[in-house]
Motif scaffolding. Sequence first.
Motif, PDB file in Angstrom:
ATOM      1  N   SER A  95      26.202  76.771  49.080  1.00 13.15           N
ATOM      2  CA  SER A  95      25.731  77.920  48.298  1.00 13.15           C
ATOM      3  C   SER A  95      24.350  77.644  47.714  1.00 13.15           C
ATOM      4  N   GLU A  96      24.108  76.416  47.277  1.00 10.08           N
ATOM      5  CA  GLU A  96      22.793  76.048  46.745  1.00 10.08           C
ATOM      6  C   GLU A  96      21.754  76.019  47.863  1.00 10.08           C
ATOM      7  N   ALA A  97      22.122  75.483  49.004  1.00  3.38           N
ATOM      8  CA  ALA A  97      21.190  75.433  50.136  1.00  3.38           C
ATOM      9  C   ALA A  97      20.799  76.841  50.563  1.00  3.38           C
ATOM     10  N   ARG A  98      21.778  77.750  50.630  1.00  5.47           N
ATOM     11  CA  ARG A  98      21.472  79.138  51.017  1.00  5.47           C
ATOM     12  C   ARG A  98      20.605  79.823  49.975  1.00  5.47           C
ATOM     13  N   ALA A  99      20.905  79.579  48.702  1.00  9.89           N
ATOM     14  CA  ALA A  99      20.104  80.186  47.633  1.00  9.89           C
ATOM     15  C   ALA A  99      18.661  79.683  47.694  1.00  9.89           C
ATOM     16  N   LEU A 100      18.485  78.390  47.933  1.00  7.76           N
ATOM     17  CA  LEU A 100      17.137  77.836  48.051  1.00  7.76           C
ATOM     18  C   LEU A 100      16.410  78.419  49.259  1.00  7.76           C
ATOM     19  N   PHE A 101      17.128  78.590  50.360  1.00  6.92           N
ATOM     20  CA  PHE A 101      16.530  79.169  51.560  1.00  6.92           C
ATOM     21  C   PHE A 101      16.086  80.602  51.290  1.00  6.92           C
ATOM     22  N   GLU A 102      16.954  81.399  50.668  1.00  8.21           N
ATOM     23  CA  GLU A 102      16.619  82.791  50.370  1.00  8.21           C
ATOM     24  C   GLU A 102      15.443  82.890  49.403  1.00  8.21           C
ATOM     25  N   ALA A 103      15.445  82.022  48.380  1.00 12.13           N
ATOM     26  CA  ALA A 103      14.335  82.030  47.417  1.00 12.13           C
ATOM     27  C   ALA A 103      13.023  81.665  48.104  1.00 12.13           C
ATOM     28  N   THR A 104      13.074  80.698  48.992  1.00  9.88           N
ATOM     29  CA  THR A 104      11.880  80.283  49.734  1.00  9.88           C
ATOM     30  C   THR A 104      11.393  81.405  50.638  1.00  9.88           C
ATOM     31  N   ARG A 105      12.337  82.068  51.304  1.00 11.53           N
ATOM     32  CA  ARG A 105      11.965  83.166  52.202  1.00 11.53           C
ATOM     33  C   ARG A 105      11.348  84.321  51.413  1.00 11.53           C
ATOM     34  N   ALA A 106      11.944  84.651  50.265  1.00 10.19           N
ATOM     35  CA  ALA A 106      11.410  85.733  49.432  1.00 10.19           C
ATOM     36  C   ALA A 106      10.021  85.363  48.910  1.00 10.19           C
ATOM     37  N   ASP A 107       9.851  84.104  48.500  1.00  9.47           N
ATOM     38  CA  ASP A 107       8.552  83.651  48.012  1.00  9.47           C
ATOM     39  C   ASP A 107       7.506  83.706  49.122  1.00  9.47           C
ATOM     40  N   ARG A 108       7.896  83.317  50.313  1.00  6.21           N
ATOM     41  CA  ARG A 108       6.968  83.351  51.445  1.00  6.21           C
ATOM     42  C   ARG A 108       6.554  84.793  51.740  1.00  6.21           C
ATOM     43  N   ALA A 109       7.509  85.718  51.693  1.00 10.25           N
ATOM     44  CA  ALA A 109       7.191  87.130  51.943  1.00 10.25           C
ATOM     45  C   ALA A 109       6.238  87.652  50.874  1.00 10.25           C
ATOM     46  N   TYR A 110       6.479  87.279  49.614  1.00 11.96           N
ATOM     47  CA  TYR A 110       5.592  87.704  48.534  1.00 11.96           C
ATOM     48  C   TYR A 110       4.188  87.149  48.750  1.00 11.96           C
ATOM     49  N   ARG A 111       4.087  85.853  49.078  1.00 13.05           N
ATOM     50  CA  ARG A 111       2.776  85.254  49.306  1.00 13.05           C
ATOM     51  C   ARG A 111       2.052  85.916  50.467  1.00 13.05           C
TER      52      ARG A 111
ATOM     53  N   GLN B 131       2.418  89.049  51.486  1.00 12.35           N
ATOM     54  CA  GLN B 131       1.968  90.360  51.019  1.00 12.35           C
ATOM     55  C   GLN B 131       0.747  90.223  50.120  1.00 12.35           C
ATOM     56  N   HIS B 132       0.780  89.247  49.231  1.00 12.83           N
ATOM     57  CA  HIS B 132      -0.334  89.018  48.315  1.00 12.83           C
ATOM     58  C   HIS B 132      -1.597  88.649  49.090  1.00 12.83           C
ATOM     59  N   ARG B 133      -1.452  87.784  50.073  1.00 16.66           N
ATOM     60  CA  ARG B 133      -2.586  87.372  50.908  1.00 16.66           C
ATOM     61  C   ARG B 133      -3.173  88.585  51.648  1.00 16.66           C
ATOM     62  N   GLU B 134      -2.302  89.458  52.153  1.00 20.22           N
ATOM     63  CA  GLU B 134      -2.765  90.655  52.856  1.00 20.22           C
ATOM     64  C   GLU B 134      -3.508  91.595  51.911  1.00 20.22           C
ATOM     65  N   LEU B 135      -3.006  91.760  50.693  1.00 18.53           N
ATOM     66  CA  LEU B 135      -3.696  92.608  49.714  1.00 18.53           C
ATOM     67  C   LEU B 135      -5.067  92.034  49.361  1.00 18.53           C
ATOM     68  N   LEU B 136      -5.154  90.730  49.196  1.00 14.61           N
ATOM     69  CA  LEU B 136      -6.445  90.098  48.912  1.00 14.61           C
ATOM     70  C   LEU B 136      -7.419  90.307  50.067  1.00 14.61           C
ATOM     71  N   ARG B 137      -6.922  90.170  51.284  1.00 15.32           N
ATOM     72  CA  ARG B 137      -7.777  90.371  52.450  1.00 15.32           C
ATOM     73  C   ARG B 137      -8.293  91.812  52.487  1.00 15.32           C
ATOM     74  N   ARG B 138      -7.413  92.772  52.212  1.00 15.69           N
ATOM     75  CA  ARG B 138      -7.840  94.180  52.194  1.00 15.69           C
ATOM     76  C   ARG B 138      -8.885  94.428  51.104  1.00 15.69           C
ATOM     77  N   ASP B 139      -8.656  93.837  49.919  1.00  9.88           N
ATOM     78  CA  ASP B 139      -9.628  93.987  48.837  1.00  9.88           C
ATOM     79  C   ASP B 139     -10.985  93.421  49.228  1.00  9.88           C
ATOM     80  N   GLU B 140     -10.985  92.253  49.875  1.00  6.30           N
ATOM     81  CA  GLU B 140     -12.234  91.645  50.317  1.00  6.30           C
ATOM     82  C   GLU B 140     -12.927  92.528  51.353  1.00  6.30           C
ATOM     83  N   ASP B 141     -12.147  93.102  52.267  1.00  9.55           N
ATOM     84  CA  ASP B 141     -12.729  93.998  53.272  1.00  9.55           C
ATOM     85  C   ASP B 141     -13.348  95.227  52.614  1.00  9.55           C
TER      86      ASP B 141
END
Length: 100
Positions: free
Chosen positions: A51-67, A69-79
């Motif tokens: 259960s801890e391993a799955r929770a860590l995996f999900e948290a990592t995946r969610a964090d990666r998705a957020y990063r 999205q954030h990177r894409e927004l920064l790129r659009r702002d720069e453009d």
Amino acid sequence: MYRYNLSPIEDVSTDWLRSHLRQVLEEVRYHGARYAVLRRGKPVAGLVPISEARALFEATRADRAYRDQHRELLRRDEDRLRQAVADTGEADYRSMQGLR
């Protein structure tokens, strides 16, 4: 929902783990024990309840998705900023040349 386990992580060597694997797995499964597996004194893996391993995996995946999205927004702002600077420069050039 997973509740984070604040219990300490016990260090175990690969040799000790090999000879006590059944006991370690039972401790992890039934008591929520957590182990850091050491090879030559350096941590190489962790044993935690699934259960801890799955929770860590999900948290990592969610964090990666957020990063991502954030990177894409920064790129659009720069453009947009580059385009605005280019447009302003072109407008200034035209006004200086009297080409409006």
